[in-house]
Design an enzyme around this catalytic site. Structure first.
Site, short mmCIF file in Angstrom:
data_model
loop_
_atom_site.label_atom_id
_atom_site.label_comp_id
_atom_site.label_asym_id
_atom_site.label_seq_id
_atom_site.Cartn_x
_atom_site.Cartn_y
_atom_site.Cartn_z
N LYS A 86 1.64 -12.63 12.51
CA LYS A 86 3.03 -12.19 12.68
C LYS A 86 3.65 -12.84 13.91
O LYS A 86 4.83 -13.20 13.91
CB LYS A 86 3.08 -10.67 12.75
N LEU A 127 4.24 -10.72 -8.75
CA LEU A 127 2.83 -11.11 -8.72
C LEU A 127 2.07 -10.11 -7.85
O LEU A 127 2.25 -10.08 -6.64
CB LEU A 127 2.69 -12.53 -8.14
N GLY A 163 3.54 -3.94 -4.68
CA GLY A 163 4.00 -4.38 -5.99
C GLY A 163 4.42 -3.23 -6.88
O GLY A 163 5.46 -3.29 -7.56
N SER A 164 3.64 -2.14 -6.87
CA SER A 164 4.01 -1.05 -7.78
C SER A 164 5.29 -0.36 -7.30
O SER A 164 6.08 0.12 -8.13
CB SER A 164 2.86 -0.05 -7.95
N ASN A 195 -0.14 -1.56 -3.68
CA ASN A 195 0.77 -0.60 -3.04
C ASN A 195 2.21 -1.08 -3.06
O ASN A 195 3.12 -0.32 -3.38
CB ASN A 195 0.41 -0.43 -1.55
N ASP A 205 -4.14 -10.19 12.17
CA ASP A 205 -2.89 -9.84 11.51
C ASP A 205 -1.71 -9.95 12.49
O ASP A 205 -0.67 -10.53 12.17
CB ASP A 205 -3.00 -8.40 10.96
#
Lengths: 436, 436
Positions: free
Chosen positions: B208, B14, B20-21, B18, B204
């Protein structure tokens, strides 16, 4: 914390040395946490020792000299082997695995020679064989390589995985003392054993290189496949020369993919002291610390750093494996199996591309440099830098090469030592952690 | 390589950004290796995207805009979520888990708020929810904490886990430039997004920290539990002052066990820019690199270092999880479940023991130092060092304290700013990575 629904998991610990006694302590002190994490209580059924006594820090009724009988007990599910040695632990581990028990071991020497046999016994009974503690103590290395990087392609592993030699090399670098004095000091401080051969001659690091190469490259690699040089010939002058090149000297366990000229992929596993540039992350790993540097196609460069030896750090790694093996008992499932499908050939050291640092005592007169340079050229080895040190009888040439095969470099060194101008090749070390 | 006996494992991806490909590329390029490691072929069933086109680098027939239908396909066993955002991925992941599919996600923002709900859905169907890629990209952190340290007691985790802010702070340290210019430069170089708020204000890093605290302390911690300060108020003067103290400034995600005066154990999760001594291993983690420092009772100090962002490194972590989830399909078994049994209370920032660095512009006359020192003493805060910088109108006092509670320190700072001699408190930063 609610009571676990699952029956207790029985644990046998074989060996009550530095690591074994820490494992027993953790099992007893942290039983509530361990139960919550496993989903069942971990119960210590017994500890195999050579001599039973009231002074072992463990209730005497838990101690036994009959390791084989302890392993065979019906209420033992998991066996922790921290005896060391080869023959006895091999027999006990095989006996545990064959009777359907999972095993956690820290025994790198055994694994480096017998992983295949042990893994097959685990496979036959569908039980776990975990060995995180066998390389770099508390530092997670086996699990990252076998699991975190399971979808990547590891190209290189370079580790400082022997605390004794790293302590000695760090101390030599810091104090300028020579090898023999520093080894003696390491012995006094408890960093070197009475017989330091396994450490200083690189046997321990080679066993770990075999384990790392096996899992990184999905190929069975044994200690016999690992090229090995120790640190006993490293001199104070080598460390001084290293500093002059903005380097330090580290004993490295290197595992690498090598592409041959025919495009066929091979691997290399090797251990030797090497110059490492000060700006490389491995250069600042000092004293008894360990670190493992990993390069993978997609992950890029990773480094894992921490305490590579000692009772409690090694016991931490053993306990992590023990909790995972116990969870598998409770929930079903197994940890990663041996992966040897790639079955890559191990390249001989002569085929490995590397860089050399060569230090020669030479006659201090015109023409020396050109004669030396010609010898390198004749063997197809390209020089990166050359520097003259001292003068008169103390004149030295220090050459750093570009990458060539180890065979070409070692032939060059042999030829150099026959040159009239070259009085002695005083030192040869490989240079790692740089390009070209 | 022999053919796998097991049927193929179907994978849905899904998102085709950057990460996913890169995941799709690795699945296609390394299918033989992946099959050998899993014990069954991994087959890509489809990729959910916002717009289907021939230019996406993936055969068009594999693309779909109907993510929900892709997840629901009977031949999909594993779902990789790399869309980002909250609502859509939450819905898709829940739908996958509920229908018995294992999920691999890199979505820290989602996990920081919804791990509980997602873990319960995974538990109900006895499937895997893996998220190694959600913290520190390619660096194995989740697996070491949940598995390797499963038998240890983690006391502290301190990470540089946001590449954008680390790039900015490293660049400010190196060039002496101010925050705004460096942020603009980071944007030009692709290290900062058009709207950099999530990174520079610490959201961010806080997500984390919530994930790390949850797994390190076996307690559900969400982003709302994390104290957070960003880097947007850091000045060139702060970095200069840090250097004068042999420190640098890093945005740290810190998770820690805190023992209260009543002996009750609590935990802390917090994010702020802090002074870090140059000799601390985290100080030399520069640019877009990430590192996570861990302290555990038995393992001691560990550090994990590598690339924390980027398509290929993050995809490496995703692929490791995918191989593990697929192996579990083939062999039975499951990865670690959510562990929240300890259920520790999160301490408010005011209760946290810390050290402060306070920089004040002061009137340059006798008595200033004693007045300032008296104010610290009155709040029970002990001073470690004090230094006067400049003179006349540029006179500054730089105070570094010993450890006190954050509340006592912040009250001291409030009181200082009311002193007649103190023209302005120009900077306040915490100091980490030192004792006392």
């Amino acid at each position: 914390m609610s009571e676990s629904a699952h029956r207790a998991i029985g644990v046998a610990v074989l060996g009550l040395g530095n690591v074994g006694s820490e494992v027993v302590r953790i099992l007893r002190e942290h039983s509530a946490d361990l139960e919550a994490r496993v989903g069942a209580p971990l119960e210590l059924r017994g500890v195999a020792v050579r001599t039973v006594g009231a002074d072992r820090g463990v209730p005497e009724e838990l101690l036994t000299t009959d390791a084989e009988a302890l392993v065979a007990r019906a209420d033992v599910d998991l066996v922790v082997e921290v005896i060391g040695g080869i023959d006895l632990p091999r027999k006990l581990i095989l006996s545990a695995l064959t009777s359907g028990k999972s095993v956690v071991t820290a025994n790198k020497a055994l694994l480096a020679d017998h992983t295949g046999e042990l893994a097959e016994a685990a496979e036959a009974q569908n039980v776990d064989l975990y060995f995180e503690a066998s390389v770099a103590g508390a530092i997670p290395v086996i699990r990252p390589l076998t699991q975190s990087l399971a979808g990547d392609r590891v190209t290189k592993v370079a580790g400082i995985v022997n605390g004794t030699t790293n302590f000695i090399l760090s101390a030599m670098d810091e104090t300028g003392a020579d090898y023999a004095d520093t080894l003696a000091e390491a012995g006094r401080l408890g960093y070197a054993e009475a017989d330091p051969t396994a450490d200083v001659e690189g046997f321990d690091a080679a066993a770990k290189a075999a384990i790392l190469a096996s899992i990184a490259f999905h190929t069975r690699v044994t200690a016999a496949d690992v090229y090995r040089e120790g640190i006993s010939r490293i001199t104070a002058a080598d460390l001084e020369a290293a500093r002059a090149l903005d380097c330090t000297v580290k004993l490295l366990s290197i595992c690498e993919r090598i592409s041959g000229p025919d495009g066929r992929e091979r691997i290399s596993a090797r251990v030797y002291p090497a110059l490492v540039p000060l700006q490389h992350p491995l250069a600042s790993v000092n004293g008894a610390f360990n670190a493992v540097f990993v390069e993978a196609e997609n992950a890029g460069r990773l480094m894992f750093y921490g305490q590579g030896a000692g009772g409690a750090p090694t016991a931490s790694a053993v306990m992590g494996d023990l909790v995972m093996a116990a969870r598998n008992r409770v929930n079903g499932g197994r940890g990663p199996r041996e992966s040897k499908y790639a079955n890559l050939e191990v390249a001989p050291i002569g085929d490995i591309p590397t860089r050399y640092y060569v230090n020669m005592q030479v006659t201090d007169k015109a023409g020396v440099l050109s004669a030396v340079a010609a010898e390198f050229a004749q063997h197809g080895v390209s020089i990166s830098t050359v520097r003259q040190e001292g003068a008169g009888e103390g004149a030295h040439l220090v050459v750093v090469t570009h990458t060539a095969t180890d065979a070409a470099l070692s032939e060059t060194v042999a030829a150099l030592s026959k040159l009239e101008f070259v009085l002695a090749v005083t030192s040869v070390l490989r240079l790692e952690g740089t390009e070209q």
